[in-house]
Design an enzyme around this catalytic site. Sequence first.
Site, PDB file in Angstrom:
ATOM      1  N   SER A 107       0.837  -1.204   0.000  1.00 19.34           N
ATOM      2  CA  SER A 107       0.000   0.000   0.000  1.00 19.34           C
ATOM      3  C   SER A 107       0.878   1.263   0.000  1.00 19.34           C
ATOM      4  O   SER A 107       1.612   1.483  -0.962  1.00 19.34           O
ATOM      5  CB  SER A 107      -0.950  -0.084   1.199  1.00 19.34           C
ATOM      6  OG  SER A 107      -1.899   0.932   1.165  1.00 19.34           O
ATOM      7  N   ASP A 157     -10.119  -3.533  -5.155  1.00 16.42           N
ATOM      8  CA  ASP A 157      -9.465  -2.661  -4.167  1.00 16.42           C
ATOM      9  C   ASP A 157     -10.100  -1.271  -4.207  1.00 16.42           C
ATOM     10  O   ASP A 157      -9.971  -0.562  -5.210  1.00 16.42           O
ATOM     11  CB  ASP A 157      -7.967  -2.579  -4.507  1.00 16.42           C
ATOM     12  CG  ASP A 157      -7.161  -1.876  -3.427  1.00 16.42           C
ATOM     13  OD1 ASP A 157      -7.736  -1.080  -2.667  1.00 16.42           O
ATOM     14  OD2 ASP A 157      -5.950  -2.126  -3.357  1.00 16.42           O
ATOM     15  N   HIS A 188      -8.188  -4.585  -0.820  1.00 18.74           N
ATOM     16  CA  HIS A 188      -6.929  -3.956  -0.433  1.00 18.74           C
ATOM     17  C   HIS A 188      -6.071  -4.873   0.440  1.00 18.74           C
ATOM     18  O   HIS A 188      -4.854  -4.759   0.452  1.00 18.74           O
ATOM     19  CB  HIS A 188      -7.232  -2.642   0.296  1.00 18.74           C
ATOM     20  CG  HIS A 188      -6.055  -1.716   0.353  1.00 18.74           C
ATOM     21  ND1 HIS A 188      -5.449  -1.220  -0.777  1.00 18.74           N
ATOM     22  CD2 HIS A 188      -5.345  -1.222   1.411  1.00 18.74           C
ATOM     23  CE1 HIS A 188      -4.429  -0.432  -0.416  1.00 18.74           C
ATOM     24  NE2 HIS A 188      -4.349  -0.436   0.911  1.00 18.74           N
TER      25      HIS A 188
HETATM   26  C1  MLT Z   1      -1.311   5.863  -0.255  1.00 21.11           C
HETATM   27  O1  MLT Z   1      -1.689   6.830   0.369  1.00 21.11           O
HETATM   28  O2  MLT Z   1      -0.123   5.581  -0.470  1.00 21.11           O
HETATM   29  C2  MLT Z   1      -2.371   4.964  -0.787  1.00 21.11           C
HETATM   30  O3  MLT Z   1      -3.574   5.626  -0.858  1.00 21.11           O
HETATM   31  C3  MLT Z   1      -2.474   3.724   0.002  1.00 21.11           C
HETATM   32  C4  MLT Z   1      -2.812   4.005   1.446  1.00 21.11           C
HETATM   33  O4  MLT Z   1      -1.906   4.237   2.213  1.00 21.11           O
HETATM   34  O5  MLT Z   1      -3.983   3.956   1.802  1.00 21.11           O
END
Ligand code: MLT
Length: 208
Positions: A107, A157, A188
Amino acid sequence: MSDHLLGFHYRFVAGEGKDTLLLLHGTGGDESDLLQLGRALWPAANLLGVRGRVLEHGMPRFFRRLGPGVFDEADLTQRTHELADFIRAAADLHRLDSERIDAVGYSNGANIAASLLLLEPGVLRRAVLFRAMLPLQPKTVPDLHGTAAFVAAGRGDPQIPAEGTQALVELLSASGAEVTVHWVDGGHGLSQEELPPVRAWLAGSGMK
Ligand code: MLT
Protein backbone atom coordinates in the site's frame (compact mmCIF):
# COMPACT_ATOMS: atom_id res chain seq x y z
CA MET A 1 14.27 -3.36 19.56
CA SER A 2 14.39 -0.71 16.87
CA ASP A 3 17.49 1.13 15.74
CA HIS A 4 17.72 4.69 14.48
CA LEU A 5 19.57 5.98 11.43
CA LEU A 6 19.24 9.30 9.56
CA GLY A 7 15.98 9.98 11.39
CA PHE A 8 14.42 6.60 10.53
CA HIS A 9 13.36 3.93 13.01
CA TYR A 10 14.25 0.55 11.58
CA ARG A 11 14.85 -3.09 12.42
CA PHE A 12 17.52 -5.23 10.91
CA VAL A 13 17.36 -9.02 11.13
CA ALA A 14 20.37 -10.77 9.63
CA GLY A 15 19.72 -13.69 7.31
CA GLU A 16 22.02 -16.32 5.93
CA GLY A 17 22.65 -14.95 2.47
CA LYS A 18 23.74 -11.80 0.68
CA ASP A 19 20.26 -10.72 -0.36
CA THR A 20 18.25 -8.16 1.56
CA LEU A 21 14.52 -7.48 1.67
CA LEU A 22 13.64 -3.86 2.43
CA LEU A 23 10.19 -3.95 4.07
CA LEU A 24 7.90 -0.94 3.65
CA HIS A 25 4.63 -0.92 5.60
CA GLY A 26 1.20 0.50 4.81
CA THR A 27 -0.38 3.56 6.46
CA GLY A 28 -0.42 3.11 10.25
CA GLY A 29 2.23 0.39 10.24
CA ASP A 30 5.79 0.39 11.50
CA GLU A 31 9.23 -1.15 11.02
CA SER A 32 8.16 -4.51 12.51
CA ASP A 33 4.96 -4.94 10.51
CA LEU A 34 6.29 -6.89 7.54
CA LEU A 35 9.10 -8.85 9.22
CA GLN A 36 6.99 -11.99 9.38
CA LEU A 37 5.85 -11.60 5.78
CA GLY A 38 9.44 -11.03 4.67
CA ARG A 39 10.63 -14.15 6.46
CA ALA A 40 7.80 -16.18 4.91
CA LEU A 41 8.65 -14.87 1.44
CA TRP A 42 12.38 -15.42 1.71
CA PRO A 43 13.70 -17.45 4.67
CA ALA A 44 17.40 -16.74 4.00
CA ALA A 45 17.26 -13.01 3.26
CA ASN A 46 18.43 -10.20 5.53
CA LEU A 47 15.39 -8.20 6.59
CA LEU A 48 15.41 -4.42 6.84
CA GLY A 49 12.11 -3.04 8.12
CA VAL A 50 11.79 0.74 8.18
CA ARG A 51 9.16 3.13 9.53
CA GLY A 52 7.81 6.02 7.48
CA ARG A 53 8.53 9.45 9.00
CA VAL A 54 5.30 11.24 8.15
CA LEU A 55 2.40 11.11 10.61
CA GLU A 56 -1.22 11.29 9.45
CA HIS A 57 -3.44 11.53 12.54
CA GLY A 58 -0.69 9.71 14.42
CA MET A 59 -0.32 7.00 11.76
CA PRO A 60 3.11 6.57 10.18
CA ARG A 61 3.37 6.92 6.39
CA PHE A 62 6.23 7.34 3.95
CA PHE A 63 4.95 10.61 2.42
CA ARG A 64 2.15 13.14 2.77
CA ARG A 65 -1.13 12.87 0.94
CA LEU A 66 -3.64 15.62 0.31
CA GLY A 67 -6.60 13.24 0.16
CA PRO A 68 -7.28 9.59 -0.64
CA GLY A 69 -5.04 8.69 -3.59
CA VAL A 70 -3.96 12.35 -4.03
CA PHE A 71 -0.31 12.73 -3.15
CA ASP A 72 1.84 15.70 -2.19
CA GLU A 73 4.38 15.18 -4.97
CA ALA A 74 7.00 17.60 -3.60
CA ASP A 75 6.91 15.78 -0.27
CA LEU A 76 6.95 12.39 -1.99
CA THR A 77 9.99 13.40 -4.05
CA GLN A 78 11.91 14.61 -1.00
CA ARG A 79 10.94 11.56 1.09
CA THR A 80 11.97 9.22 -1.70
CA HIS A 81 15.47 10.69 -1.81
CA GLU A 82 15.66 10.56 2.02
CA LEU A 83 14.67 6.90 1.98
CA ALA A 84 17.29 6.18 -0.69
CA ASP A 85 19.91 7.87 1.54
CA PHE A 86 18.75 5.72 4.45
CA ILE A 87 19.05 2.54 2.35
CA ARG A 88 22.61 3.45 1.29
CA ALA A 89 23.58 4.26 4.90
CA ALA A 90 21.99 1.08 6.29
CA ALA A 91 23.72 -1.01 3.61
CA ASP A 92 27.02 0.55 4.62
CA LEU A 93 26.46 0.08 8.34
CA HIS A 94 25.28 -3.53 8.11
CA ARG A 95 27.68 -4.44 5.27
CA LEU A 96 24.91 -5.37 2.89
CA ASP A 97 25.48 -5.94 -0.80
CA SER A 98 23.87 -2.78 -2.17
CA GLU A 99 23.27 -4.47 -5.54
CA ARG A 100 21.12 -7.14 -3.92
CA ILE A 101 18.42 -5.12 -2.21
CA ASP A 102 14.82 -5.97 -3.07
CA ALA A 103 11.84 -4.07 -1.67
CA VAL A 104 8.59 -5.58 -0.46
CA GLY A 105 6.05 -2.81 -0.01
CA TYR A 106 2.39 -2.83 0.92
CA SER A 107 0.00 0.00 0.00
CA ASN A 108 1.69 3.27 1.05
CA GLY A 109 4.96 1.32 1.30
CA ALA A 110 4.46 -0.08 -2.20
CA ASN A 111 3.83 3.42 -3.50
CA ILE A 112 7.10 4.75 -2.12
CA ALA A 113 8.89 1.64 -3.42
CA ALA A 114 7.49 2.51 -6.86
CA SER A 115 8.71 6.08 -6.39
CA LEU A 116 12.18 4.74 -5.48
CA LEU A 117 12.24 2.82 -8.76
CA LEU A 118 11.23 5.92 -10.72
CA LEU A 119 13.36 8.57 -8.97
CA GLU A 120 16.32 6.59 -7.66
CA PRO A 121 16.95 3.86 -10.23
CA GLY A 122 19.69 1.49 -9.15
CA VAL A 123 18.86 1.57 -5.43
CA LEU A 124 16.56 -1.46 -5.71
CA ARG A 125 17.34 -4.55 -7.74
CA ARG A 126 13.71 -5.67 -7.62
CA ALA A 127 10.46 -4.64 -5.96
CA VAL A 128 7.36 -6.53 -4.89
CA LEU A 129 4.55 -4.00 -4.95
CA PHE A 130 1.41 -5.11 -3.12
CA ARG A 131 -1.48 -2.73 -3.92
CA ALA A 132 0.48 0.03 -5.66
CA MET A 133 -0.43 2.79 -8.10
CA LEU A 134 1.60 5.27 -10.15
CA PRO A 135 2.60 7.64 -7.30
CA LEU A 136 3.91 10.45 -9.50
CA GLN A 137 4.91 11.19 -13.07
CA PRO A 138 8.72 11.55 -13.12
CA LYS A 139 10.17 14.47 -15.12
CA THR A 140 12.29 12.05 -17.14
CA VAL A 141 11.68 8.38 -17.89
CA PRO A 142 14.20 6.41 -15.82
CA ASP A 143 16.35 3.64 -17.26
CA LEU A 144 15.18 0.51 -15.44
CA HIS A 145 16.80 -2.12 -17.62
CA GLY A 146 18.04 -4.84 -15.25
CA THR A 147 15.36 -4.03 -12.65
CA ALA A 148 12.31 -6.20 -12.06
CA ALA A 149 8.96 -5.59 -10.39
CA PHE A 150 6.14 -7.87 -9.25
CA VAL A 151 2.89 -5.91 -9.06
CA ALA A 152 0.17 -7.63 -6.99
CA ALA A 153 -3.20 -5.92 -7.29
CA GLY A 154 -6.76 -6.52 -6.09
CA ARG A 155 -9.54 -6.19 -8.67
CA GLY A 156 -11.90 -4.99 -5.95
CA ASP A 157 -9.47 -2.66 -4.17
CA PRO A 158 -11.39 0.47 -3.14
CA GLN A 159 -8.20 2.39 -2.27
CA ILE A 160 -6.07 1.69 -5.33
CA PRO A 161 -7.87 2.32 -8.63
CA ALA A 162 -7.08 -0.26 -11.32
CA GLU A 163 -6.13 2.58 -13.75
CA GLY A 164 -3.49 3.76 -11.25
CA THR A 165 -1.96 0.29 -11.07
CA GLN A 166 -2.13 -0.03 -14.86
CA ALA A 167 -0.41 3.34 -15.30
CA LEU A 168 2.40 2.18 -13.01
CA VAL A 169 2.81 -1.09 -14.91
CA GLU A 170 2.94 0.79 -18.22
CA LEU A 171 5.55 3.29 -17.04
CA LEU A 172 7.75 0.64 -15.45
CA SER A 173 7.58 -1.45 -18.62
CA ALA A 174 8.30 1.59 -20.83
CA SER A 175 11.34 2.28 -18.64
CA GLY A 176 12.77 -1.14 -19.42
CA ALA A 177 11.87 -2.94 -16.18
CA GLU A 178 10.79 -6.56 -16.33
CA VAL A 179 7.27 -6.41 -14.91
CA THR A 180 5.10 -9.28 -13.67
CA VAL A 181 1.49 -8.41 -12.87
CA HIS A 182 -0.71 -10.56 -10.65
CA TRP A 183 -4.37 -9.63 -10.22
CA VAL A 184 -6.46 -11.27 -7.51
CA ASP A 185 -10.21 -11.08 -6.94
CA GLY A 186 -9.73 -9.58 -3.46
CA GLY A 187 -9.59 -5.99 -2.24
CA HIS A 188 -6.93 -3.96 -0.43
CA GLY A 189 -5.98 -6.66 2.07
CA LEU A 190 -3.50 -9.40 1.24
CA SER A 191 -4.53 -13.03 1.04
CA GLN A 192 -2.41 -16.10 1.72
CA GLU A 193 -2.82 -17.41 -1.82
CA GLU A 194 -0.94 -14.40 -3.21
CA LEU A 195 2.24 -15.39 -1.46
CA PRO A 196 3.43 -18.53 -3.33
CA PRO A 197 3.77 -16.72 -6.71
CA VAL A 198 5.75 -13.95 -5.00
CA ARG A 199 7.98 -16.47 -3.27
CA ALA A 200 8.63 -18.23 -6.58
CA TRP A 201 9.31 -14.91 -8.31
CA LEU A 202 11.78 -13.82 -5.61
CA ALA A 203 13.56 -17.17 -5.91
CA GLY A 204 13.99 -16.84 -9.65
CA SER A 205 13.15 -13.70 -11.54
CA GLY A 206 15.77 -11.11 -12.41
CA MET A 207 18.44 -12.72 -10.22
CA LYS A 208 21.97 -11.80 -11.19
C1 MLT B 1 -1.31 5.86 -0.26
O1 MLT B 1 -1.69 6.83 0.37
O2 MLT B 1 -0.12 5.58 -0.47
C2 MLT B 1 -2.37 4.96 -0.79
O3 MLT B 1 -3.57 5.63 -0.86
C3 MLT B 1 -2.47 3.72 0.00
C4 MLT B 1 -2.81 4.00 1.45
O4 MLT B 1 -1.91 4.24 2.21
O5 MLT B 1 -3.98 3.96 1.80
